[in-house]
Every structure is written in C-alpha cells, then in structure tokens.
Scaffold this motif. Structure first.
Motif, mmCIF file in Angstrom:
data_model
loop_
_atom_site.group_PDB
_atom_site.id
_atom_site.type_symbol
_atom_site.label_atom_id
_atom_site.label_comp_id
_atom_site.label_asym_id
_atom_site.label_seq_id
_atom_site.Cartn_x
_atom_site.Cartn_y
_atom_site.Cartn_z
ATOM 1 N N UNK A 67 0.831 -1.201 0.000
ATOM 2 C CA UNK A 67 0.000 0.000 0.000
ATOM 3 C C UNK A 67 0.871 1.258 0.000
ATOM 4 N N UNK A 68 0.384 2.297 -0.617
ATOM 5 C CA UNK A 68 0.995 3.615 -0.498
ATOM 6 C C UNK A 68 0.221 4.364 0.570
ATOM 7 N N UNK A 69 0.904 4.743 1.642
ATOM 8 C CA UNK A 69 0.233 5.341 2.789
ATOM 9 C C UNK A 69 0.800 6.728 3.068
ATOM 10 N N UNK A 70 0.121 7.453 3.946
ATOM 11 C CA UNK A 70 0.649 8.689 4.498
ATOM 12 C C UNK A 70 1.167 8.369 5.890
ATOM 13 N N UNK A 71 2.485 8.525 6.095
ATOM 14 C CA UNK A 71 3.111 8.216 7.372
ATOM 15 C C UNK A 71 3.977 9.407 7.765
ATOM 16 N N UNK A 72 3.693 9.994 8.912
ATOM 17 C CA UNK A 72 4.387 11.216 9.365
ATOM 18 C C UNK A 72 4.305 12.321 8.312
ATOM 19 N N UNK A 73 3.191 12.332 7.596
ATOM 20 C CA UNK A 73 2.985 13.364 6.591
ATOM 21 C C UNK A 73 3.700 13.126 5.280
ATOM 22 N N UNK A 74 4.327 11.931 5.126
ATOM 23 C CA UNK A 74 5.082 11.622 3.915
ATOM 24 C C UNK A 74 4.409 10.492 3.136
ATOM 25 N N UNK A 75 4.418 10.610 1.821
ATOM 26 C CA UNK A 75 3.961 9.509 0.979
ATOM 27 C C UNK A 75 4.965 8.369 1.143
ATOM 28 N N UNK A 76 4.495 7.208 1.589
ATOM 29 C CA UNK A 76 5.392 6.126 1.997
ATOM 30 C C UNK A 76 4.938 4.793 1.416
ATOM 31 N N UNK A 166 2.426 0.388 18.129
ATOM 32 C CA UNK A 166 2.656 1.572 18.954
ATOM 33 C C UNK A 166 3.830 2.387 18.416
ATOM 34 N N UNK A 167 4.904 1.701 18.031
ATOM 35 C CA UNK A 167 6.086 2.401 17.505
ATOM 36 C C UNK A 167 5.760 3.119 16.201
ATOM 37 N N UNK A 168 4.951 2.494 15.352
ATOM 38 C CA UNK A 168 4.538 3.149 14.110
ATOM 39 C C UNK A 168 3.704 4.388 14.417
ATOM 40 N N UNK A 169 2.791 4.265 15.376
ATOM 41 C CA UNK A 169 1.961 5.402 15.757
ATOM 42 C C UNK A 169 2.783 6.549 16.324
ATOM 43 N N UNK A 170 3.782 6.233 17.146
ATOM 44 C CA UNK A 170 4.657 7.268 17.703
ATOM 45 C C UNK A 170 5.419 7.987 16.601
ATOM 46 N N UNK A 172 4.483 8.262 13.475
ATOM 47 C CA UNK A 172 3.518 9.015 12.654
ATOM 48 C C UNK A 172 3.197 10.371 13.277
ATOM 49 N N UNK A 173 3.189 10.431 14.602
ATOM 50 C CA UNK A 173 2.826 11.678 15.289
ATOM 51 C C UNK A 173 4.013 12.630 15.456
ATOM 52 N N UNK A 174 5.203 12.168 15.211
ATOM 53 C CA UNK A 174 6.409 12.978 15.404
ATOM 54 C C UNK A 174 6.697 13.803 14.155
ATOM 55 N N UNK A 175 7.160 15.050 14.293
ATOM 56 C CA UNK A 175 7.532 15.832 13.099
ATOM 57 C C UNK A 175 8.578 15.090 12.275
#
Length: 262
Positions: A67-76, A166-170, A172-175
């Motif tokens: 999948x192409x996702x949005x992760x930490x505001x980046x196309x990933x 949890x690590x992925x979520x952390x 994603x929320x970090x600049x």
C-alpha cells in the motif's frame, strides 16, 4: 476521495492489520511480528536470501500490505517499510550469534539497496539516465520508508520496546524533520551544530560506501552464478565512481532538505 485521503485510509488499513497480527500472536517479539507482516508485502521481499538473513521463514501469502500510505505526513511505500523494518530488527536472543553475519541486510534491503539498484539498472540500460533510475528505484516514497524503518527499528531494538503498532503510531505523530535528523545521526553518523549539518562530506562518504558495498554484493551473486569475476566492480574505486557519487548526493540532498538543515 482525493489522493491524500486515499493514502490516509490505506494507513488506517495497514495499522489495523498490524494490530490484528499482534492480537493473533500476543507473545511474539517485534522481530517475529515484522517477519509475519513481511509475508503480506511482495514476493521480492520474501526470497530465500531474506529467510536466511532474518532467521525466519517468510513465504509470500498475499499483497495486503502493498500500500501507499501517508506516514508522518510523507507519501510512503508501506510494503517497502515493512521489509526494511524486518531487516533492521535484531534477531531473538537464541539466534543473536548469527546476527553479525546478517547485519548487511539492514542497509542493502533499505537505502543502500534502493540507490544501488538504481545504479545497476542504469548501467544495464534499463533507464536512459541515472536521474530516471533513481526516481524509479529510490523514489521519495521508498526513501521515506527507509527513514521510518531505521527510526522505528531503533525504538523496537531498545531494552523495553513498545509493540510494532505503537512504535509506528509514535513515529507518525512525530515531526518528520526530527525523524530525519535521527536517521542522519543514527545511520550516517551525522553531526549537527544547530541547524547546520556539520560533516556533510562524511555523510556523502558513508552513503557512497554503503552503495559500493551493495554493488559488490550484487557482483558476488553474479560470480556465484557464472563463476566469472569482473574485477573492476570489486575494486575500491567503485566508491568514487560518478554513478555512485551522484546517487549518494541524491539521497544526501533528500535528507538535508527533509531535516531542514543547512
């Protein structure tokens, strides 16, 4: 639904699948979870070579995480992230004697492999220019996946790790710029003085060395198949080949811009 909404929806689908896997295997380590997730990426990420490197059988089951996702505001590229994360994680204690023999995969299935594959494909005339090869084989979604894998892998390799989800979520929320700086410091031994990337030339050297190692590894695989040695690619001078230097500068520029450093 626009493209950003679709990528955010894909992220929600991906993280839900990660949590589902964790619930299904509540006693599994992050290493085991990542390798189970890897089975749902792409066939190229589940080849026997990676079975050996990760000490984990990884039959390809489906493409649910391709999948192409949005992760930490980046196309990933999430499949690429999972494969790279799998190779970043330390082996379980009973297999850590084998870990030293497999550490190459953390780079070679990640940023060094992306950049090196672009060089290989350009030299094999699959692209008309190295810029075109880099855009295809080391795209920004691939590089974002590499940065995420290193930062999240570092967190999961800690003595008291969170769960993978949890690590992925952390992350994603970090600049994102903070994560890129972490990547530069942890993976490429960068030194910052304020916003200044103080040892930029050393960063280029480290990237180039990783790409050159990947190219030599590719050549060694070819030697094993054909029993013919091309001594040119095994020379240290590969590190300073213009193709390698261009690929290194491409990645260093990406990191410098995304870390907002000067």
């Amino acid at each position: 639904m626009d493209a950003e909404d679709a990528r955010q929806r894909n992220f929600e689908v991906a993280i839900a699948f990660v949590r589902e896997t964790e619930q299904q295997y509540p006693d599994a380590s992050p290493h085991e979870i990542a390798n189970r997730l890897r089975r749902h990426t792409r066939p190229s990420y589940t080849e026997m070579l990676f079975d050996i490197a990760t000490f984990s059988r990884q039959p390809h089951l489906d493409n649910r995480l391709d999948l192409t996702v949005s992760l930490a505001g980046q196309v990933t590229d999430f499949a690429h992230f999972v494969a790279s994360l799998s190779d970043q994680l330390r082996l379980p204690p009973w297999a850590q004697w084998f870990d030293a023999a497999t550490r190459w995969t953390g780079k070679h299935s990640s940023w060094a492999g992306d950049l090196g594959q672009a060089v290989v494909d350009y030299r094999n005339r699959r692209f008309s220019s190295l810029d075109e090869a880099l855009a295809a084989d080391a795209s920004f979604p691939d590089l974002a996946a590499d940065v995420a894998a290193v930062c999240i892998g570092d967190r999961l390799n800690s003595p008291f790790p969170p769960t993978v989800s949890e690590a992925i979520g952390q992350f994603d929320r970090r600049p994102y710029e903070e994560s890129v700086r972490q990547f530069l410091e942890a993976e490429l031994k960068s030194e910052f003085r304020g916003r200044i990337l103080w040892n930029y030339s050393d960063v280029l050297e480290t990237i180039g060395r990783g790409v050159a190692e990947f190219l030599m590894f590719v050549e060694l695989k070819q030697i094993a198949k054909t029993r013919r040695v091309d001594a040119r690619i095994l020379e240290f001078s590969e590190r300073y080949h213009p193709d390698v230097e261009q690929a290194s500068a491409y990645f260093a520029t990406y990191l410098k811009e995304r870390s907002h450093s000067i």
